[in-house]
Design a protein around this motif. Structure first.
Motif, PDB file in Angstrom:
ATOM      1  N   VAL A  43      -4.608   2.813 -54.710  1.00  0.00           N
ATOM      2  CA  VAL A  43      -5.975   3.372 -54.174  1.00  0.00           C
ATOM      3  C   VAL A  43      -6.712   4.807 -54.089  1.00  0.00           C
ATOM      4  CG1 VAL A  43      -7.287   1.771 -52.830  1.00  0.00           C
ATOM      5  CG2 VAL A  43      -5.786  -0.018 -53.056  1.00  0.00           C
ATOM      6  N   ALA A  52      -7.383  -5.067 -53.860  1.00  0.00           N
ATOM      7  CA  ALA A  52      -6.286  -4.488 -53.844  1.00  0.00           C
ATOM      8  C   ALA A  52      -5.879  -4.959 -52.551  1.00  0.00           C
ATOM      9  CB  ALA A  52      -6.106  -2.400 -52.940  1.00  0.00           C
ATOM     10  N   PHE A  83      -2.980  -5.684 -59.827  1.00  0.00           N
ATOM     11  CA  PHE A  83      -4.208  -4.211 -60.341  1.00  0.00           C
ATOM     12  C   PHE A  83      -4.695  -4.190 -60.426  1.00  0.00           C
ATOM     13  CE2 PHE A  83      -3.926  -0.229 -57.727  1.00  0.00           C
ATOM     14  CZ  PHE A  83      -5.894  -0.726 -56.958  1.00  0.00           C
ATOM     15  N   LEU A  94     -12.084  -0.963 -54.452  1.00  0.00           N
ATOM     16  CA  LEU A  94     -10.331  -0.937 -55.042  1.00  0.00           C
ATOM     17  C   LEU A  94      -9.839  -1.841 -53.203  1.00  0.00           C
ATOM     18  CD1 LEU A  94     -10.038   2.528 -56.271  1.00  0.00           C
ATOM     19  CD2 LEU A  94      -9.195  -0.425 -57.423  1.00  0.00           C
ATOM     20  N   PRO A  95     -10.353  -0.916 -52.688  1.00  0.00           N
ATOM     21  CA  PRO A  95      -9.256  -1.883 -51.225  1.00  0.00           C
ATOM     22  C   PRO A  95      -9.461  -3.524 -50.993  1.00  0.00           C
ATOM     23  CG  PRO A  95     -11.039   0.229 -50.455  1.00  0.00           C
ATOM     24  CD  PRO A  95     -11.569  -0.318 -51.913  1.00  0.00           C
ATOM     25  N   TYR A 146      -9.697  -1.040 -45.132  1.00  0.00           N
ATOM     26  CA  TYR A 146      -8.491  -1.911 -46.169  1.00  0.00           C
ATOM     27  C   TYR A 146      -6.891  -2.702 -45.510  1.00  0.00           C
ATOM     28  CZ  TYR A 146      -4.807  -1.030 -49.974  1.00  0.00           C
ATOM     29  OH  TYR A 146      -3.549  -0.982 -51.210  1.00  0.00           O
TER      30      TYR A 146
END
Ligand code: CMX
Length: 434
Positions: free
Chosen positions: A395, A182, A137, A178-179, A208
């Motif tokens: 996140v 991730a 990440f 980010l989602p 997400y």
């Protein structure tokens, strides 16, 4: 509209604080003892952080709102009782509870900004699947630093009073991405790279959940709550403070968030959420039952302490009561989940651990923190791969630390540079004092 609002609020606050400091800058806010110098700077008031504030007894408040209040006032999607993290981000950034329309606008804005550079997927694919998801990440975020508006504008000679604008753009772009990144890490690590495309009709947290591959309505609700309650915990915790420190050098949001995530990846901080469920799985294996009695659990806790280990998910550097984020997850479980073995173990641990830790006489807070509960909820919905859990925390944490990063640049906060001392200085100080 959010950007203009933020600029107006931050400009007004900068002017106010400037004149306030001119008049009161020499006032003493506290003293620092030698124990604090050696002891992780506990309680030293040395940061300004507006998005949230932590009280030892009451727990976290985001711009004045505690978690039950957030669940009341923040906008929700149709048919879901849990707040949208978009709403919390808005609240943290400008100090106002957004309307449904404002949150919809933010959700749409993040969708527009959510494209991931191709080289980030390639960089992730080059890593061994054994690489810890938190390593993946933070590396993925660093690989996206090519997109930093702040770094580009700085290289072109950006003026100081424009920093806030570039920090805002980076924050919005990074949070939006980010989602997807991730979820990509999750699917490549645990599902043979069988990726799931984002949907355009879902909110940030719902999408997400969808990309992770868990599409149930209740899991989406859990994700909205989870990503809201983990977002911020004032400025002094290790991940927030790291983001603040790195950002103070004018490293952009990508660098500072990656730094903060490395901090979150430690077992005394965010990694505790994986440690808790791992420890519960080990308990189940050792005792040969998924329905251990309280006596069996107590013995297991004592054995863990006798082995020189900490009880994961218990204790806190600031809190002196059960963590309201633990309570929020417990309420969620009571409402949505009926009779789950792992949830029952978490609740039984809550009944026995505080007494055992309290009896040691040295643990300042024997109560559960946020990490004590989350794993049991995630396992319930099928997210059993606990090495991934801290990514979910990360996140969420991005929302608070990046919103605060915008404020730091808008306020013109300087390079962070506390003073260190040597052991010789300590010896001399004690001699001279006595
Ligand atoms: N189990 C066993 N011992 C504990 C303990 C726990 N859960 N919590 C604190 N202690 C011990 C400390 O290790 C320390 O022992 P020594 O004096 O022998 O070194 C003593 O009690 C005093 O510690 P403290 O002042 O109460 O706690 P700190 O502020 O130093 O540390 C924390 C706070 C969270 C690191 C600690 O409570 C801990 O290690 N908890 C377990 C890990 C955990 O759940 N972390 C997640 C925190 C929340 C988050 O950031 O996500």
């Amino acid at each position: 509209m959010l950007k203009q609002k933020f600029f107006e609020k931050a400009s007004a606050q900068k002017t106010e604080m400037k004149s306030l400091l001119k008049l009161h800058g020499s006032r003493v806010v506290g003293e620092v003892t030698l124990s604090q110098t050696f002891g992780g700077m506990r309680g030293v008031k040395s940061l300004v952080w507006d998005a949230s504030n932590l009280d030892a007894k009451e727990g976290i408040r985001f711009r004045g709102y505690n978690i039950p209040q957030l669940r009341e006032v923040l906008p929700k999607v149709e048919g879901c009782k849990e707040p949208l993290p978009e709403g919390l981000f808005w609240l943290m950034l400008v100090g106002e509870v957004p309307t449904k329309e404002e949150v919809q606008w933010l959700s749409d804005e993040w969708k527009k900004r959510s494209n991931i550079p191709e080289h980030t997927f390639k960089a992730l694919d080059a890593l061994s699947p054994e690489t810890h998801p938190m390593t993946q990440f933070s590396m993925a975020i660093l690989s996206m630093q090519t997109e930093s508006v702040f770094a580009k504008r700085y290289a072109e000679g950006m003026r100081k009073h424009e920093y806030w604008d570039a920090a805002y753009e980076d924050t919005m772009n990074l949070v939006a991405k980010l989602p997807r990144v991730a979820a990509y890490i999750y699917r490549r690590t645990y599902h043979n790279g069988d990726h799931i495309a984002p949907r355009t009709d879902l909110d940030w947290a719902g999408n997400y959940a969808h990309m992770l591959g868990i599409d149930s309505t209740d899991f989406k609700s859990l994700m909205r709550l989870y990503l809201t309650i983990h977002a911020d915990h004032e400025g002094g915790n290790a991940s927030a403070h790291t983001v603040h420190l790195v950002g103070s050098t004018l490293s952009d949001s990508y660098y500072s968030l990656a730094g903060g995530l490395c901090s979150l990846a430690g077992p005394l901080h965010g990694l505790a959420n994986q440690e808790v469920i791992k420890w519960i799985f080990e308990l189940e294996e050792k005792l040969g039952t998924s329905k251990p009695s309280k006596e069996q659990i107590s013995q297991y806790v004592r054995d863990t302490l006798d082995a020189g280990k900490v009880i994961p998910g218990y204790g806190h550097a600031v809190l002196r009561q059960p963590d309201p984020r633990f309570t929020a997850q417990r309420e969620f479980a009571k409402e949505y989940i009926k009779d789950d073995d792992y949830v029952n173990i978490v609740w039984n641990l809550f009944d026995v651990v505080p007494g055992i830790l309290g009896a040691l006489g040295k643990v300042k807070n024997p109560n559960p923190n946020v990490d004590a509960h989350s794993g049991a909820l995630l396992v319930h919905y099928g997210l059993k791969e606990f090495s991934y859990y801290t990514v979910l925390f990360g996140v969420s944490r991005a929302l608070g630390v990046l919103a605060n990063g915008c404020w730091s640049r808008a306020m013109g906060f300087p390079l962070e540079r506390p003073k260190s001392v040597t052991s010789d200085w300590v010896r001399d100080f004690i001699k001279s004092d006595s």
